[in-house]
Enzyme design. Structure first.
Site, PDB file in Angstrom:
ATOM      1  N   SER A 168       0.838  -1.192   0.000  1.00  0.00           N
ATOM      2  CA  SER A 168       0.000   0.000   0.000  1.00  0.00           C
ATOM      3  C   SER A 168       0.879   1.251   0.000  1.00  0.00           C
ATOM      4  CB  SER A 168      -0.897   0.005   1.235  1.00  0.00           C
ATOM      5  OG  SER A 168      -1.388   1.309   1.439  1.00  0.00           O
ATOM      6  N   HIS A 182      -0.979  -1.106  -4.556  1.00  0.00           N
ATOM      7  CA  HIS A 182      -2.275  -0.791  -3.932  1.00  0.00           C
ATOM      8  C   HIS A 182      -2.338   0.702  -3.620  1.00  0.00           C
ATOM      9  CE1 HIS A 182      -5.878  -1.875  -1.534  1.00  0.00           C
ATOM     10  NE2 HIS A 182      -5.469  -0.953  -0.669  1.00  0.00           N
ATOM     11  N   ASP A 214      -4.648   3.756  -2.035  1.00  0.00           N
ATOM     12  CA  ASP A 214      -5.790   4.069  -1.173  1.00  0.00           C
ATOM     13  C   ASP A 214      -6.293   5.480  -1.447  1.00  0.00           C
ATOM     14  OD1 ASP A 214      -6.040   1.680   0.552  1.00  0.00           O
ATOM     15  OD2 ASP A 214      -3.969   2.177   1.078  1.00  0.00           O
ATOM     16  N   MET A 233      -8.944   8.223  -0.423  1.00  0.00           N
ATOM     17  CA  MET A 233      -9.864   8.591   0.674  1.00  0.00           C
ATOM     18  C   MET A 233     -10.345  10.016   0.470  1.00  0.00           C
ATOM     19  SD  MET A 233      -7.735   7.076   3.884  1.00  0.00           S
ATOM     20  CE  MET A 233      -6.776   5.561   3.756  1.00  0.00           C
ATOM     21  N   HIS A 243      -8.162   1.251  -4.373  1.00  0.00           N
ATOM     22  CA  HIS A 243      -9.134   1.002  -3.298  1.00  0.00           C
ATOM     23  C   HIS A 243      -9.819   2.330  -2.965  1.00  0.00           C
ATOM     24  CE1 HIS A 243      -9.514  -0.140   1.296  1.00  0.00           C
ATOM     25  NE2 HIS A 243     -10.694   0.078   0.739  1.00  0.00           N
ATOM     26  N   MET A 299     -12.193   4.680  -0.913  1.00  0.00           N
ATOM     27  CA  MET A 299     -12.870   4.853   0.381  1.00  0.00           C
ATOM     28  C   MET A 299     -13.525   6.223   0.316  1.00  0.00           C
ATOM     29  SD  MET A 299      -9.812   3.250   2.670  1.00  0.00           S
ATOM     30  CE  MET A 299      -8.717   3.269   1.265  1.00  0.00           C
ATOM     31  N   MET A 315     -11.572  -5.975   4.736  1.00  0.00           N
ATOM     32  CA  MET A 315     -10.779  -5.076   5.589  1.00  0.00           C
ATOM     33  C   MET A 315     -10.459  -5.800   6.896  1.00  0.00           C
ATOM     34  SD  MET A 315     -10.254  -2.400   3.827  1.00  0.00           S
ATOM     35  CE  MET A 315      -9.271  -1.596   5.102  1.00  0.00           C
ATOM     36  N   GLY A 353      -9.035   3.875   6.691  1.00  0.00           N
ATOM     37  CA  GLY A 353      -8.708   5.270   6.962  1.00  0.00           C
ATOM     38  C   GLY A 353      -7.231   5.517   7.210  1.00  0.00           C
ATOM     39  N   PHE A 354      -6.551   4.566   7.813  1.00  0.00           N
ATOM     40  CA  PHE A 354      -5.166   4.802   8.204  1.00  0.00           C
ATOM     41  C   PHE A 354      -4.319   3.532   8.065  1.00  0.00           C
ATOM     42  CE2 PHE A 354      -8.011   7.563  10.492  1.00  0.00           C
ATOM     43  CZ  PHE A 354      -7.484   8.818  10.227  1.00  0.00           C
ATOM     44  N   GLY A 355      -3.037   3.750   7.765  1.00  0.00           N
ATOM     45  CA  GLY A 355      -2.085   2.648   7.792  1.00  0.00           C
ATOM     46  C   GLY A 355      -1.611   2.418   9.223  1.00  0.00           C
ATOM     47  N   GLY A 356      -0.923   1.332   9.446  1.00  0.00           N
ATOM     48  CA  GLY A 356      -0.271   1.088  10.734  1.00  0.00           C
ATOM     49  C   GLY A 356      -1.187   0.672  11.872  1.00  0.00           C
ATOM     50  N   ASP A 375      -6.789  -6.605   3.654  1.00  0.00           N
ATOM     51  CA  ASP A 375      -6.106  -5.309   3.734  1.00  0.00           C
ATOM     52  C   ASP A 375      -6.110  -4.774   5.164  1.00  0.00           C
ATOM     53  OD1 ASP A 375      -5.168  -2.735   3.377  1.00  0.00           O
ATOM     54  OD2 ASP A 375      -6.796  -2.086   2.047  1.00  0.00           O
ATOM     55  N   GLY A 376      -4.904  -4.595   5.738  1.00  0.00           N
ATOM     56  CA  GLY A 376      -4.769  -3.942   7.034  1.00  0.00           C
ATOM     57  C   GLY A 376      -4.077  -4.804   8.076  1.00  0.00           C
ATOM     58  N   GLY A 377      -2.948  -4.314   8.601  1.00  0.00           N
ATOM     59  CA  GLY A 377      -2.257  -5.009   9.683  1.00  0.00           C
ATOM     60  C   GLY A 377      -1.638  -6.331   9.273  1.00  0.00           C
ATOM     61  N   GLY A 428       1.056  -2.298   4.038  1.00  0.00           N
ATOM     62  CA  GLY A 428       1.615  -0.951   3.959  1.00  0.00           C
ATOM     63  C   GLY A 428       2.806  -0.800   4.859  1.00  0.00           C
ATOM     64  N   SER A 429       2.546  -0.593   6.168  1.00  0.00           N
ATOM     65  CA  SER A 429       3.646  -0.325   7.094  1.00  0.00           C
ATOM     66  C   SER A 429       4.640  -1.487   7.156  1.00  0.00           C
ATOM     67  CB  SER A 429       3.099   0.013   8.480  1.00  0.00           C
ATOM     68  OG  SER A 429       2.118  -0.910   8.851  1.00  0.00           O
TER      69      SER A 429
HETATM   70  C1  DX5 Z   1      -6.424   1.456   5.260  1.00  0.00           C
HETATM   71  C2  DX5 Z   1      -5.892   1.089   3.900  1.00  0.00           C
HETATM   72  C3  DX5 Z   1      -4.777   0.124   3.894  1.00  0.00           C
HETATM   73  C4  DX5 Z   1      -3.587   0.529   4.711  1.00  0.00           C
HETATM   74  C5  DX5 Z   1      -2.787  -0.697   5.025  1.00  0.00           C
HETATM   75  O1  DX5 Z   1      -7.580   2.186   5.102  1.00  0.00           O
HETATM   76  O2  DX5 Z   1      -6.918   0.548   3.110  1.00  0.00           O
HETATM   77  O3  DX5 Z   1      -4.407  -0.197   2.559  1.00  0.00           O
HETATM   78  O4  DX5 Z   1      -2.789   1.490   4.109  1.00  0.00           O
HETATM   79  O5  DX5 Z   1      -1.725  -0.331   5.843  1.00  0.00           O
HETATM   80  P1  DX5 Z   1      -1.110  -1.329   6.939  1.00  0.00           P
HETATM   81  O6  DX5 Z   1      -0.586  -2.520   6.194  1.00  0.00           O
HETATM   82  O7  DX5 Z   1      -0.043  -0.504   7.572  1.00  0.00           O
HETATM   83  O8  DX5 Z   1      -2.222  -1.696   7.872  1.00  0.00           O
HETATM   84 ZN    ZN Z   2      -6.422  -0.257   1.090  1.00  0.00          ZN
END
Ligand code: DX5
Ligand code: ZN
Length: 213
Positions: free
Chosen positions: A6, A31, A33, A35, A64, A66, A135, A140-143, A173-175, A195-196
């Site tokens: 991401s 990927h 994102d 928003m 993606h 949002m 999800m 909304g946020f990475g990490g 997607d996420g974590g 992502g992170s």
């Molecule tokens: C969150 C995004 C994800 C996010 C994933 O809304 O859709 O794509 O960036 O980041 P990590 O892998 O850090 O959870």
């Molecule tokens: Zn995403």
């Protein structure tokens, strides 16, 4: 397992360097994102920046959305010819119609489910979909931390798609990290977004390779 890093966690001051690094490190998709500050409490990038990403990426884009107004954003990003555009079912009155529209633009349609949305929500759409994105954090946020209930949910979705449309991929997607990748693989997941985990790793190659289980 296919891997889609991401871009949200990339260094935006060195976007070209980071996009080239993940593509050279054999990611499968990039990927992106998008928003809008309404559907989710964050605002990211629009077509100007995504077009710059598309120019330096040697792997296909996985966009993606949002956002609140899905149709508007599908039309905005379609000229960039992404491989997939995914939209949230929670924000769409006519998902079947929007799937047809995305396909008519030559793009593979995908639907995203928030953590609370049942996998059965896509049952009557599966035959028309190329991918369902689950999800594993609140969008909304990475990490953020991985929500474990996505694992049994992916298993249920895997049964449904095997029955209705085995060609439809399941993405999470996420974590995502090396800590949960095996669980996701065993649940039938085909693609992970990370992502992170990828961008905080000094070697993008090692990070991506560790997810290709
Ligand atoms: C969150 C995004 C994800 C996010 C994933 O809304 O859709 O794509 O960036 O980041 P990590 O892998 O850090 O959870
Ligand atoms: Zn995403």
């Amino acid at each position: 397992m296919l891997v889609a890093p991401s871009v949200l966690s990339a260094d935006f001051g060195n976007l070209q360097r980071d996009i080239e690094a993940i593509c050279e490190a054999s990611c499968d998709f990039v990927h992106v994102d998008v928003m809008d500050g309404h559907f989710v409490p964050n605002l990211t990038i629009g077509p100007v920046v995504v077009s710059a990403i598309a120019k330096c990426a040697t792997k296909p884009l996985d966009i993606h959305l949002m956002v609140e107004n899905n149709t508007f954003f599908v039309e905005l990003f379609a000229p960039l010819k992404p491989e997939y555009i995914s939209f949230h079912i929670e924000e769409e009155k006519h998902p079947h119609r929007l799937i047809q529209k995305i396909r008519s633009l030559g793009i593979k349609p995908a639907i995203v489910l928030n953590p609370h949305t049942r996998p059965q929500a896509v049952e009557y759409l599966l035959e028309n979909l190329d991918m369902v994105l689950l999800m594993s954090v609140n969008p909304g946020f990475g990490g953020q931390s991985f929500i474990d209930s996505v694992v049994p949910k992916a298993k249920k979705l895997n049964e449904l798609r095997n029955e209705i449309n085995p060609n439809c991929l399941i993405e999470v997607d996420g974590g995502v990290s090396d800590k949960n990748i095996k669980l996701l693989k065993d649940a039938g997941v085909d693609v992970v977004v990370a992502g992170s985990y990828v961008f905080n790793h000094e070697s993008k190659k090692e990070a991506i390779a560790s997810l290709k289980v």
